[in-house]
Design an enzyme around this catalytic site. Sequence first.
Site, PDB file in Angstrom:
ATOM      1  N   HIS A 275       0.857  -1.208   0.000  1.00  0.00           N
ATOM      2  CA  HIS A 275       0.000   0.000   0.000  1.00  0.00           C
ATOM      3  C   HIS A 275       0.886   1.250   0.000  1.00  0.00           C
ATOM      4  CE1 HIS A 275      -3.380  -2.638   0.782  1.00  0.00           C
ATOM      5  NE2 HIS A 275      -2.604  -3.234   1.667  1.00  0.00           N
TER       6      HIS A 275
ATOM      7  N   GLU B   5       6.206  10.928  -1.508  1.00  0.00           N
ATOM      8  CA  GLU B   5       5.288  12.017  -1.122  1.00  0.00           C
ATOM      9  C   GLU B   5       4.162  12.178  -2.138  1.00  0.00           C
ATOM     10  OE1 GLU B   5       5.036  13.726   1.476  1.00  0.00           O
ATOM     11  OE2 GLU B   5       6.967  13.700   2.500  1.00  0.00           O
TER      12      GLU B   5
ATOM     13  N   HIS C  12       4.042  11.300  -9.203  1.00  0.00           N
ATOM     14  CA  HIS C  12       3.629  12.302 -10.201  1.00  0.00           C
ATOM     15  C   HIS C  12       2.187  12.012 -10.652  1.00  0.00           C
ATOM     16  CE1 HIS C  12       4.572  15.353 -13.223  1.00  0.00           C
ATOM     17  NE2 HIS C  12       3.897  14.624 -14.090  1.00  0.00           N
TER      18      HIS C  12
HETATM   19  P1  TGC Z   1      -9.556  10.416   0.376  1.00  0.00           P
HETATM   20  O1  TGC Z   1     -10.860   9.752   0.679  1.00  0.00           O
HETATM   21  O2  TGC Z   1      -9.457  11.266  -0.824  1.00  0.00           O
HETATM   22  O3  TGC Z   1      -9.077  11.263   1.615  1.00  0.00           O
HETATM   23  C1  TGC Z   1      -9.189  10.789   2.947  1.00  0.00           C
HETATM   24  C2  TGC Z   1      -9.406  12.007   3.826  1.00  0.00           C
HETATM   25  O4  TGC Z   1      -8.231  12.831   3.747  1.00  0.00           O
HETATM   26  C3  TGC Z   1      -8.593  14.141   3.239  1.00  0.00           C
HETATM   27  N1  TGC Z   1      -7.464  14.548   2.374  1.00  0.00           N
HETATM   28  C4  TGC Z   1      -6.545  15.406   2.772  1.00  0.00           C
HETATM   29  N2  TGC Z   1      -6.410  16.112   3.915  1.00  0.00           N
HETATM   30  C5  TGC Z   1      -5.335  16.917   4.023  1.00  0.00           C
HETATM   31  N3  TGC Z   1      -4.416  17.040   3.037  1.00  0.00           N
HETATM   32  C6  TGC Z   1      -4.514  16.361   1.881  1.00  0.00           C
HETATM   33  N4  TGC Z   1      -3.565  16.487   0.936  1.00  0.00           N
HETATM   34  C7  TGC Z   1      -5.607  15.488   1.710  1.00  0.00           C
HETATM   35  N5  TGC Z   1      -6.017  14.657   0.722  1.00  0.00           N
HETATM   36  C8  TGC Z   1      -7.159  14.096   1.144  1.00  0.00           C
HETATM   37  C9  TGC Z   1      -9.881  13.928   2.491  1.00  0.00           C
HETATM   38  O5  TGC Z   1     -10.611  15.121   2.419  1.00  0.00           O
HETATM   39  C10 TGC Z   1     -10.566  12.885   3.352  1.00  0.00           C
HETATM   40  O6  TGC Z   1     -11.087  13.539   4.487  1.00  0.00           O
HETATM   41  P2  TGC Z   1     -12.440  12.994   5.171  1.00  0.00           P
HETATM   42  O7  TGC Z   1     -12.688  13.976   6.267  1.00  0.00           O
HETATM   43  O8  TGC Z   1     -13.456  13.017   4.090  1.00  0.00           O
HETATM   44  O9  TGC Z   1     -12.129  11.625   5.647  1.00  0.00           O
HETATM   45  O10 TGC Z   1      -8.439   9.276   0.393  1.00  0.00           O
HETATM   46  P3  TGC Z   1      -8.066   8.200  -0.693  1.00  0.00           P
HETATM   47  O11 TGC Z   1      -7.855   6.920   0.044  1.00  0.00           O
HETATM   48  O12 TGC Z   1      -9.026   8.237  -1.825  1.00  0.00           O
HETATM   49  O13 TGC Z   1      -6.631   8.688  -1.193  1.00  0.00           O
HETATM   50  C11 TGC Z   1      -6.416   9.925  -1.779  1.00  0.00           C
HETATM   51  C12 TGC Z   1      -4.945  10.040  -2.227  1.00  0.00           C
HETATM   52  C13 TGC Z   1      -4.640   9.043  -3.324  1.00  0.00           C
HETATM   53  C14 TGC Z   1      -4.760  11.431  -2.776  1.00  0.00           C
HETATM   54  C15 TGC Z   1      -4.020   9.807  -1.023  1.00  0.00           C
HETATM   55  O14 TGC Z   1      -4.092   8.520  -0.557  1.00  0.00           O
HETATM   56  C16 TGC Z   1      -2.557  10.094  -1.332  1.00  0.00           C
HETATM   57  O15 TGC Z   1      -2.129  11.239  -1.222  1.00  0.00           O
HETATM   58  N6  TGC Z   1      -1.726   9.078  -1.715  1.00  0.00           N
HETATM   59  C17 TGC Z   1      -0.297   9.241  -1.870  1.00  0.00           C
HETATM   60  C18 TGC Z   1       0.407   8.632  -0.684  1.00  0.00           C
HETATM   61  C19 TGC Z   1       1.647   9.383  -0.322  1.00  0.00           C
HETATM   62  O16 TGC Z   1       1.867  10.515  -0.672  1.00  0.00           O
HETATM   63  N7  TGC Z   1       2.500   8.750   0.471  1.00  0.00           N
HETATM   64  C20 TGC Z   1       3.644   9.402   0.991  1.00  0.00           C
HETATM   65  C21 TGC Z   1       4.267   8.599   2.107  1.00  0.00           C
HETATM   66  S1  TGC Z   1       5.419   9.535   3.081  1.00  0.00           S
HETATM   67  C22 TGC Z   1       6.733   9.767   2.106  1.00  0.00           C
HETATM   68  O17 TGC Z   1       6.780   9.466   0.960  1.00  0.00           O
HETATM   69  C23 TGC Z   1       7.853  10.428   2.782  1.00  0.00           C
HETATM   70  S2  TGC Z   1       9.225  10.689   1.813  1.00  0.00           S
HETATM   71  C24 TGC Z   1      10.033  11.601   2.957  1.00  0.00           C
HETATM   72  C25 TGC Z   1      11.288  12.183   2.533  1.00  0.00           C
HETATM   73  O18 TGC Z   1      12.309  11.456   2.611  1.00  0.00           O
HETATM   74  O19 TGC Z   1      11.302  13.391   2.172  1.00  0.00           O
HETATM   75  P1  FAD Z   2       2.797   2.195  -6.173  1.00  0.00           P
HETATM   76  O1  FAD Z   2       1.754   2.872  -5.370  1.00  0.00           O
HETATM   77  O2  FAD Z   2       2.756   0.717  -6.307  1.00  0.00           O
HETATM   78  O3  FAD Z   2       2.797   2.844  -7.622  1.00  0.00           O
HETATM   79  C1  FAD Z   2       3.441   2.231  -8.754  1.00  0.00           C
HETATM   80  C2  FAD Z   2       3.017   3.004  -9.985  1.00  0.00           C
HETATM   81  O4  FAD Z   2       1.607   2.913 -10.161  1.00  0.00           O
HETATM   82  C3  FAD Z   2       3.334   4.505  -9.889  1.00  0.00           C
HETATM   83  O5  FAD Z   2       3.711   4.985 -11.153  1.00  0.00           O
HETATM   84  C4  FAD Z   2       1.996   5.103  -9.490  1.00  0.00           C
HETATM   85  O6  FAD Z   2       1.856   6.464  -9.852  1.00  0.00           O
HETATM   86  C5  FAD Z   2       1.031   4.212 -10.268  1.00  0.00           C
HETATM   87  N1  FAD Z   2      -0.306   4.237  -9.693  1.00  0.00           N
HETATM   88  C6  FAD Z   2      -0.715   3.816  -8.471  1.00  0.00           C
HETATM   89  N2  FAD Z   2      -2.009   4.044  -8.295  1.00  0.00           N
HETATM   90  C7  FAD Z   2      -2.455   4.636  -9.436  1.00  0.00           C
HETATM   91  C8  FAD Z   2      -3.699   5.157  -9.867  1.00  0.00           C
HETATM   92  N3  FAD Z   2      -4.787   5.134  -9.099  1.00  0.00           N
HETATM   93  N4  FAD Z   2      -3.774   5.691 -11.117  1.00  0.00           N
HETATM   94  C9  FAD Z   2      -2.681   5.776 -11.901  1.00  0.00           C
HETATM   95  N5  FAD Z   2      -1.462   5.328 -11.536  1.00  0.00           N
HETATM   96  C10 FAD Z   2      -1.345   4.766 -10.314  1.00  0.00           C
HETATM   97  N6  FAD Z   2       6.949   6.391   2.740  1.00  0.00           N
HETATM   98  C11 FAD Z   2       6.716   6.665   4.048  1.00  0.00           C
HETATM   99  O7  FAD Z   2       5.647   6.380   4.574  1.00  0.00           O
HETATM  100  N7  FAD Z   2       7.683   7.272   4.812  1.00  0.00           N
HETATM  101  C12 FAD Z   2       8.888   7.601   4.320  1.00  0.00           C
HETATM  102  O8  FAD Z   2       9.730   8.154   5.037  1.00  0.00           O
HETATM  103  C13 FAD Z   2       9.175   7.294   2.945  1.00  0.00           C
HETATM  104  N8  FAD Z   2      10.414   7.556   2.432  1.00  0.00           N
HETATM  105  C14 FAD Z   2      10.710   7.099   1.180  1.00  0.00           C
HETATM  106  C15 FAD Z   2      12.045   7.163   0.718  1.00  0.00           C
HETATM  107  C16 FAD Z   2      12.377   6.640  -0.522  1.00  0.00           C
HETATM  108  C17 FAD Z   2      13.807   6.664  -0.976  1.00  0.00           C
HETATM  109  C18 FAD Z   2      11.370   6.083  -1.360  1.00  0.00           C
HETATM  110  C19 FAD Z   2      11.709   5.523  -2.711  1.00  0.00           C
HETATM  111  C20 FAD Z   2      10.068   6.029  -0.923  1.00  0.00           C
HETATM  112  C21 FAD Z   2       9.724   6.507   0.351  1.00  0.00           C
HETATM  113  N9  FAD Z   2       8.420   6.366   0.863  1.00  0.00           N
HETATM  114  C22 FAD Z   2       8.154   6.676   2.181  1.00  0.00           C
HETATM  115  C23 FAD Z   2       7.409   5.662   0.084  1.00  0.00           C
HETATM  116  C24 FAD Z   2       6.781   6.471  -1.027  1.00  0.00           C
HETATM  117  O9  FAD Z   2       5.892   7.415  -0.512  1.00  0.00           O
HETATM  118  C25 FAD Z   2       6.080   5.488  -1.987  1.00  0.00           C
HETATM  119  O10 FAD Z   2       7.110   4.837  -2.707  1.00  0.00           O
HETATM  120  C26 FAD Z   2       5.107   6.181  -2.904  1.00  0.00           C
HETATM  121  O11 FAD Z   2       4.001   6.670  -2.185  1.00  0.00           O
HETATM  122  C27 FAD Z   2       4.609   5.229  -4.021  1.00  0.00           C
HETATM  123  O12 FAD Z   2       4.205   4.009  -3.515  1.00  0.00           O
HETATM  124  P2  FAD Z   2       4.765   2.636  -4.167  1.00  0.00           P
HETATM  125  O13 FAD Z   2       6.252   2.722  -4.221  1.00  0.00           O
HETATM  126  O14 FAD Z   2       4.166   1.511  -3.407  1.00  0.00           O
HETATM  127  O15 FAD Z   2       4.247   2.631  -5.654  1.00  0.00           O
END
Ligand code: TGC
Ligand code: FAD
Length: 380
Positions: free
Chosen positions: A132, A359, A362
């Site tokens: 996930h 985060e 794209h």
């Molecule tokens: P969805 O039903 O749309 O939303 C659930 C609830 O969240 C609210 N919401 C937000 N609130 C604040 N800020 C935002 N950007 C928000 N986006 C949505 C929304 O209104 C709802 O609220 P409520 O009150 O109705 O419950 O949720 P969904 O399951 O359909 O997913 C939406 C989606 C795809 C946009 C979301 O899951 C998402 O952003 N996915 C991407 C995951 C992600 O960015 N992961 C990052 C992990 S951390 C990381 O990568 C750290 S790297 C760190 C580093 O080294 O710099």
């Molecule tokens: P997936 O979700 O499996 O996606 C694979 C491909 O499918 C992507 O191209 C994606 O865009 C596409 N895709 C998925 N869903 C859809 C859709 N609905 N429609 C169209 N295309 C779609 N996470 C944390 O929680 N904490 C951290 O500190 C953190 N640090 C990180 C550091 C590094 C170096 C890296 C590489 C990742 C880190 N992450 C962290 C995780 C990062 O947030 C995830 O890698 C990212 O959210 C994508 O998830 P995934 O890798 O499982 O790819």
Amino acid sequence: MLNYFDIELSDEERLVQRTTREWVDAEAMPIIADCFEQGEFPKRLIPQMAELGLLGASLPKYGAGMPYTAYGLICQELERCDTGLRSFVSVQSSLCMFPLYTFGTEQQQERYLPKMVKGELIGCFGLTEPDHGSDPGGMETRAERDGDGWVLNGTKMWITNGSVADLAIIWARTPDGIRGFAVDTDTAGFSARDVKHKLSLRASVTSELHLDDVRVPGSALLAGTSGLGSALKCLNEARFGIAWGTVGAAMACLESALEYAKIRPQFGKPIAAFQLTQAKLADMLTAVTQGQLLALQLGRLKESGRLRSAQVSLAKRANAAMALDVARTARTILGGNGISLEHPIFRHMVNLETVLTYEGTHEIHTLVLGQDLTGIAAYH
Ligand code: TGC
Ligand code: FAD
């Protein structure tokens, strides 16, 4: 310094930028290529970053309480050196200190935040799981009631700072929906294993976290969290830093390519004298400047409390893609030398491949904007 349109900064912002830049140039730039090659995060820089006020910089009360634009400039200057440095600060500040400050109890804040500002306690943020990533709402990590406390089970993947962290902010499914927990990493049942063989973000720690019957007291719950939205709120903070940081990486690539083009002769003159090279430089300058102006406006909107999360998505998406594009173009100007770690461009380029993905990928930010424009969510 690349500031083509003389972006308007306050005296405080200029001071923060200059101080960060001078420190980066003196302490981080000389060691970063080695760290990248060795696959090591430069932990010894943490106390210095803390001393400069770079941890939790925009946090009131516990941090320096700097304006958001100043925090953005810190991210820009750190990522001008390496994405790993900015990532460390993003995770510590935006993904760990921010949720403690926003959702935590006073007791949790007093326990963790003063040490986190000093870099004496390192945090990580566990949202992503092996199955996930883009869809964290499907998470399998569970927290179940156990008397006054909780028992957590699950696996988190790709966690920045994972194995060096003292504290993990863990998102887990509870009977009341998704909640956040502040978990001390020395709790029995908690373990972290580093991800090996990375070709990107090599100067950053990335780990897999295992929670195997991790028992935490009731006081570990971040009481203010309710649902996935709380985790996504933290991501807005970190995505803001990425929108700024990527401008720094792009600046570094442009500056390196420009310097090289002026001294590299081919066909009897510097390659900077060829119109095709100048066109690349002009395109890169334009892209970096647009990214810088976008980041600045993001900062100003955040400071005035008018920033919407879709605008953060737009800026993260645009600037990560812009920086990667600039890095690839800059690489071509260095020819064969462009693939060497002796120049910063290729290192930035492979780091930016991660930035395009983490985060919110794209594609996910494309869909966020699609939803904002049409009112229709196309992720599901
Ligand atoms: P969805 O039903 O749309 O939303 C659930 C609830 O969240 C609210 N919401 C937000 N609130 C604040 N800020 C935002 N950007 C928000 N986006 C949505 C929304 O209104 C709802 O609220 P409520 O009150 O109705 O419950 O949720 P969904 O399951 O359909 O997913 C939406 C989606 C795809 C946009 C979301 O899951 C998402 O952003 N996915 C991407 C995951 C992600 O960015 N992961 C990052 C992990 S951390 C990381 O990568 C750290 S790297 C760190 C580093 O080294 O710099
Ligand atoms: P997936 O979700 O499996 O996606 C694979 C491909 O499918 C992507 O191209 C994606 O865009 C596409 N895709 C998925 N869903 C859809 C859709 N609905 N429609 C169209 N295309 C779609 N996470 C944390 O929680 N904490 C951290 O500190 C953190 N640090 C990180 C550091 C590094 C170096 C890296 C590489 C990742 C880190 N992450 C962290 C995780 C990062 O947030 C995830 O890698 C990212 O959210 C994508 O998830 P995934 O890798 O499982 O790819």
